[in-house]
Design a protein around this motif. Structure first.
Motif, PDB file in Angstrom:
ATOM      1  N   MET A   1      14.034  15.574   4.932  1.00  0.00           N
ATOM      2  CA  MET A   1      13.754  14.875   3.693  1.00  0.00           C
ATOM      3  C   MET A   1      13.240  15.883   2.672  1.00  0.00           C
ATOM      4  N   LYS A   2      13.770  15.806   1.486  1.00  0.00           N
ATOM      5  CA  LYS A   2      13.362  16.715   0.428  1.00  0.00           C
ATOM      6  C   LYS A   2      11.973  16.362  -0.089  1.00  0.00           C
ATOM      7  N   THR A   3      11.332  17.346  -0.676  1.00  0.00           N
ATOM      8  CA  THR A   3       9.993  17.165  -1.212  1.00  0.00           C
ATOM      9  C   THR A   3       9.970  16.057  -2.253  1.00  0.00           C
ATOM     10  N   LYS A   4      10.963  16.021  -3.109  1.00  0.00           N
ATOM     11  CA  LYS A   4      11.002  14.994  -4.151  1.00  0.00           C
ATOM     12  C   LYS A   4      11.074  13.601  -3.532  1.00  0.00           C
ATOM     13  N   SER A   5      11.852  13.446  -2.476  1.00  0.00           N
ATOM     14  CA  SER A   5      11.947  12.154  -1.790  1.00  0.00           C
ATOM     15  C   SER A   5      10.593  11.762  -1.200  1.00  0.00           C
ATOM     16  N   MET A   6       9.917  12.719  -0.569  1.00  0.00           N
ATOM     17  CA  MET A   6       8.610  12.420   0.026  1.00  0.00           C
ATOM     18  C   MET A   6       7.593  12.006  -1.042  1.00  0.00           C
ATOM     19  N   VAL A   7       7.634  12.684  -2.175  1.00  0.00           N
ATOM     20  CA  VAL A   7       6.709  12.357  -3.260  1.00  0.00           C
ATOM     21  C   VAL A   7       6.984  10.952  -3.788  1.00  0.00           C
ATOM     22  N   LEU A   8       8.258  10.601  -3.957  1.00  0.00           N
ATOM     23  CA  LEU A   8       8.601   9.271  -4.457  1.00  0.00           C
ATOM     24  C   LEU A   8       8.226   8.179  -3.459  1.00  0.00           C
ATOM     25  N   VAL A   9       8.454   8.430  -2.186  1.00  0.00           N
ATOM     26  CA  VAL A   9       8.059   7.468  -1.150  1.00  0.00           C
ATOM     27  C   VAL A   9       6.546   7.265  -1.189  1.00  0.00           C
ATOM     28  N   ALA A  10       5.802   8.358  -1.254  1.00  0.00           N
ATOM     29  CA  ALA A  10       4.339   8.267  -1.304  1.00  0.00           C
ATOM     30  C   ALA A  10       3.868   7.556  -2.570  1.00  0.00           C
ATOM     31  N   LEU A  11       4.518   7.834  -3.691  1.00  0.00           N
ATOM     32  CA  LEU A  11       4.154   7.198  -4.948  1.00  0.00           C
ATOM     33  C   LEU A  11       4.315   5.684  -4.864  1.00  0.00           C
ATOM     34  N   PHE A  12       5.435   5.229  -4.343  1.00  0.00           N
ATOM     35  CA  PHE A  12       5.658   3.786  -4.270  1.00  0.00           C
ATOM     36  C   PHE A  12       4.788   3.122  -3.211  1.00  0.00           C
ATOM     37  N   ALA A  13       4.457   3.842  -2.151  1.00  0.00           N
ATOM     38  CA  ALA A  13       3.498   3.316  -1.177  1.00  0.00           C
ATOM     39  C   ALA A  13       2.137   3.139  -1.853  1.00  0.00           C
ATOM     40  N   ALA A  14       1.735   4.130  -2.657  1.00  0.00           N
ATOM     41  CA  ALA A  14       0.462   4.050  -3.374  1.00  0.00           C
ATOM     42  C   ALA A  14       0.476   2.922  -4.407  1.00  0.00           C
ATOM     43  N   LEU A  15       1.589   2.755  -5.105  1.00  0.00           N
ATOM     44  CA  LEU A  15       1.686   1.667  -6.082  1.00  0.00           C
ATOM     45  C   LEU A  15       1.574   0.298  -5.405  1.00  0.00           C
ATOM     46  N   THR A  16       2.130   0.180  -4.208  1.00  0.00           N
ATOM     47  CA  THR A  16       2.003  -1.077  -3.474  1.00  0.00           C
ATOM     48  C   THR A  16       0.547  -1.327  -3.103  1.00  0.00           C
ATOM     49  N   ALA A  17      -0.146  -0.279  -2.683  1.00  0.00           N
ATOM     50  CA  ALA A  17      -1.568  -0.422  -2.360  1.00  0.00           C
ATOM     51  C   ALA A  17      -2.373  -0.840  -3.586  1.00  0.00           C
ATOM     52  N   ILE A  18      -2.094  -0.220  -4.705  1.00  0.00           N
ATOM     53  CA  ILE A  18      -2.798  -0.569  -5.943  1.00  0.00           C
ATOM     54  C   ILE A  18      -2.519  -2.026  -6.306  1.00  0.00           C
ATOM     55  N   GLY A  19      -1.275  -2.441  -6.158  1.00  0.00           N
ATOM     56  CA  GLY A  19      -0.907  -3.829  -6.452  1.00  0.00           C
ATOM     57  C   GLY A  19      -1.653  -4.837  -5.594  1.00  0.00           C
ATOM     58  N   GLY A  20      -2.056  -4.428  -4.397  1.00  0.00           N
ATOM     59  CA  GLY A  20      -2.814  -5.311  -3.515  1.00  0.00           C
ATOM     60  C   GLY A  20      -4.228  -5.572  -3.996  1.00  0.00           C
ATOM     61  N   PHE A  21      -4.745  -4.679  -4.811  1.00  0.00           N
ATOM     62  CA  PHE A  21      -6.097  -4.857  -5.337  1.00  0.00           C
ATOM     63  C   PHE A  21      -6.107  -5.689  -6.620  1.00  0.00           C
ATOM     64  N   ILE A  22      -4.945  -5.898  -7.195  1.00  0.00           N
ATOM     65  CA  ILE A  22      -4.831  -6.742  -8.388  1.00  0.00           C
ATOM     66  C   ILE A  22      -4.338  -8.092  -7.893  1.00  0.00           C
ATOM     67  N   LYS A  23      -5.285  -9.008  -7.689  1.00  0.00           N
ATOM     68  CA  LYS A  23      -4.922 -10.265  -7.047  1.00  0.00           C
ATOM     69  C   LYS A  23      -5.608 -11.461  -7.684  1.00  0.00           C
ATOM     70  N   VAL A  24      -4.940 -12.582  -7.526  1.00  0.00           N
ATOM     71  CA  VAL A  24      -5.489 -13.869  -7.922  1.00  0.00           C
ATOM     72  C   VAL A  24      -5.711 -14.636  -6.622  1.00  0.00           C
ATOM     73  N   PRO A  25      -6.951 -14.946  -6.308  1.00  0.00           N
ATOM     74  CA  PRO A  25      -7.187 -15.628  -5.036  1.00  0.00           C
ATOM     75  C   PRO A  25      -6.699 -17.077  -5.090  1.00  0.00           C
ATOM     76  N   ILE A  26      -5.748 -17.378  -4.252  1.00  0.00           N
ATOM     77  CA  ILE A  26      -5.293 -18.750  -4.063  1.00  0.00           C
ATOM     78  C   ILE A  26      -5.383 -19.020  -2.564  1.00  0.00           C
TER      79      ILE A  26
END
Length: 187
Positions: free
Chosen positions: A1-26
């Motif tokens: 896997m190329k470095t750019k691919s690894m960086v993009l995978v990590a970036l989107f994993a991090a964005l998903t984590a950040i999205g988990g902290f922005i929540k509306v409790p239902i």
């Protein structure tokens, strides 16, 4: 896997984590912005890297990092909402596969791919929610309760995010073609 691919995978994993902290409790299934990362990962990274980004997110959370909407650790498997996390992995793959296979570039067709991935997330999420409430939490839901709390209450917000992401991706795709080559691999 190329470095750019690894960086993009990590970036989107991090964005998903950040999205988990922005929540509306239902009740039972919190509304979060995590689905945005699933849509974008599938659309922009393609099926394999999009899926990998979500898998990395889930594995980091299961390893103990508190990146999920309600914490982290291996015991999270027993949470009623864990099925949605599995859905993120498969949903990103489905989304990326549809975008790549049918070369979708128009807003409405991208919306359909995003919506298909959303249905995958909800299918796996509701199945897990029903089973977890029955066998783990021991507060059995009826099918109607599962559909109400696991699908009907949170889906309007996710459809709105689906529409917004479809518009964003349709505008971004011509400008981000440098990310992916014809084989769907980050170059």
């Amino acid at each position: 896997m190329k470095t750019k691919s690894m960086v993009l995978v990590a970036l989107f994993a991090a964005l998903t984590a950040i999205g988990g902290f922005i929540k509306v409790p239902i009740p039972y299934v919190p509304f979060t912005l995590q689905i945005v990362s699933v849509y974008l990962a599938g659309c922009l990274l393609g099926p394999k890297l999009g899926m990998l980004s979500q898998l990395v997110y889930v594995l980091i959370g299961l390893a103990g990092a508190p990146v999920f909407a309600e914490g982290g650790g291996p015991s999270y498997i027993f949470k009623p909402t864990f099925g949605y996390l599995i859905g993120f992995v498969l949903g990103a793959y489905v989304n990326g596969w549809l975008i790549k296979r049918f070369e979708l570039v128009k807003t409405f067709s991208i919306f359909l791919a995003n919506f298909a991935s959303l249905l995958v997330v909800y299918l796996l999420g509701c199945l897990w929610l029903y089973a977890a409430m029955k066998f783990i939490v021991e507060k059995p839901f009826t099918v109607a309760q599962t559909l109400l709390f696991g699908f009907l209450i949170p889906i309007p917000g996710d459809i709105l995010l689906c529409i917004i992401c479809s518009i964003i991706v349709a505008k971004m795709m011509p400008r981000t073609s440098f990310i992916m080559n014809k084989q769907g691999v980050a170059s």
